[in-house]
Design an enzyme around this catalytic site. Structure first.
Site, PDB file in Angstrom:
ATOM      1  N   SER A  93       0.829  -1.202   0.000  1.00 15.00           N
ATOM      2  CA  SER A  93       0.000   0.000   0.000  1.00 15.00           C
ATOM      3  C   SER A  93       0.870   1.261   0.000  1.00 15.00           C
ATOM      4  O   SER A  93       1.698   1.438  -0.892  1.00 15.00           O
ATOM      5  CB  SER A  93      -0.950  -0.038   1.206  1.00 15.00           C
ATOM      6  OG  SER A  93      -1.970   0.911   1.089  1.00 15.00           O
ATOM      7  N   ASP A 194      -9.986  -5.280  -3.982  1.00 14.13           N
ATOM      8  CA  ASP A 194      -9.309  -4.464  -2.972  1.00 14.13           C
ATOM      9  C   ASP A 194     -10.256  -3.329  -2.599  1.00 14.13           C
ATOM     10  O   ASP A 194     -10.633  -2.527  -3.455  1.00 14.13           O
ATOM     11  CB  ASP A 194      -7.999  -3.931  -3.548  1.00 14.13           C
ATOM     12  CG  ASP A 194      -7.138  -3.193  -2.532  1.00 14.13           C
ATOM     13  OD1 ASP A 194      -7.688  -2.566  -1.606  1.00 14.13           O
ATOM     14  OD2 ASP A 194      -5.900  -3.220  -2.676  1.00 14.13           O
ATOM     15  N   HIS A 224      -7.089  -6.174   0.332  1.00 16.75           N
ATOM     16  CA  HIS A 224      -5.985  -5.217   0.328  1.00 16.75           C
ATOM     17  C   HIS A 224      -4.739  -5.713   1.067  1.00 16.75           C
ATOM     18  O   HIS A 224      -3.627  -5.635   0.553  1.00 16.75           O
ATOM     19  CB  HIS A 224      -6.450  -3.889   0.940  1.00 16.75           C
ATOM     20  CG  HIS A 224      -5.395  -2.835   0.916  1.00 16.75           C
ATOM     21  ND1 HIS A 224      -4.850  -2.351  -0.258  1.00 16.75           N
ATOM     22  CD2 HIS A 224      -4.747  -2.179   1.925  1.00 16.75           C
ATOM     23  CE1 HIS A 224      -3.931  -1.440   0.021  1.00 16.75           C
ATOM     24  NE2 HIS A 224      -3.845  -1.327   1.336  1.00 16.75           N
TER      25      HIS A 224
END
Length: 259
Positions: A93, A194, A224
């Site tokens: 991320s 996600d 995610h």
């Protein structure tokens, strides 16, 4: 404030090839610890730092911004470069965004880049509302634990500090402009589903970098936080294969692990 149990940084002294792992926004090293341990068990030197303002309480993040988070991973990278003959950077991320900036800024000092569901921009109303909202309200609902696997949770804040989120917005813009400076081999692993970072962010990264050695893998069974999800083993194996392909030689097994 004391660090939350499980959020501690991880470091392992292994061979001559090193990997720096970067965790995500409001998260902690807990989300990447299994990955770090896997790489360490295969003889790599591994560093997984705790970013400033993370791993304690959300109020601490209000006092930090992207410059603080980046400075931490930049220091860790410099230490790895001194210790190892070859160094790779990786992240989940926002950690992927940090890794990409390290690659853009450090050039040949970084051998390759691995990113999992990399974030590239704010989406929806947040990108427009944050400049004003951060002065009116302090937090928004948390984004941790977007995981398909039952019984697994990410150790992250249950609230998003809006001052920090505003800094993150600026960081995304900064790194987006620097992506053409990324020339290293790149492995992108993204989840098909996600709920935090859309596939458009990975597509944007792939379209902006200058890397010619690029691999994209779609993770069909994870959300995610894929590093703790059904596809975790695949992430670990693909990243190790990526490192092995590019590294001139994997060193001996390490002797010291912390975390």
């Amino acid at each position: 404030m004391p660090v939350l149990p499980g959020a501690e940084p991880f470091r392992h002294e292994g061979g001559e090839v090193g990997v720096l792992l970067c965790h995500g926004f409001t998260g902690s090293p807990q989300s990447l610890r299994p990955w770090a341990r896997y790489l360490a068990e295969h003889g790599l030197t591994v560093s997984l730092p705790l970013l400033p303002g993370h791993g304690t309480r959300w109020e601490d993040m209000q006092l930090t911004g992207w410059q603080d988070w980046y400075a931490e991973v930049d220091r860790e990278l410099r230490a790895l470069v001194e210790r190892c003959s070859q160094v790779f950077v990786a992240g989940l991320s926002m950690g992927g965004t940090l890794a990409l900036r390290l690659a853009a800024k450090h050039g040949d000092a970084v051998e390759g880049v691995v990113v999992v569901n990399p974030a590239n921009r704010m989406h929806g109303l947040a990108q427009y509302a944050l400049p004003v909202a951060r002065h009116v309200v302090r937090t928004a609902p948390g984004i941790a634990s977007d995981i398909a696997k039952e019984g697994v949770e990410e150790l992250g804040y249950d609230k998003v500090p809006l001052r920090a989120a505003h800094s993150l917005r600026a960081f995304f813009r900064q790194v987006d402009g620097e992506l053409p400076q990324v020339t290293q081999p790149l492995l992108v692993l993204r989840s098909a589903a996600d709920h935090v970072v859309p596939a458009a962010d990975s597509a944007r990264v792939l379209s902006r970098v200058s890397s010619t050695d690029v691999t994209e893998i779609v993770l069909e069974q994870s959300y995610h936080v894929a590093t703790l999800d059904h596809d975790a083993d695949r992430i670990f194996e693909e990243s190790l294969a990526f490192v092995n392909r590019l590294a001139s030689g994997i060193g001996k097994e390490g002797t010291t692990a912390r975390g």
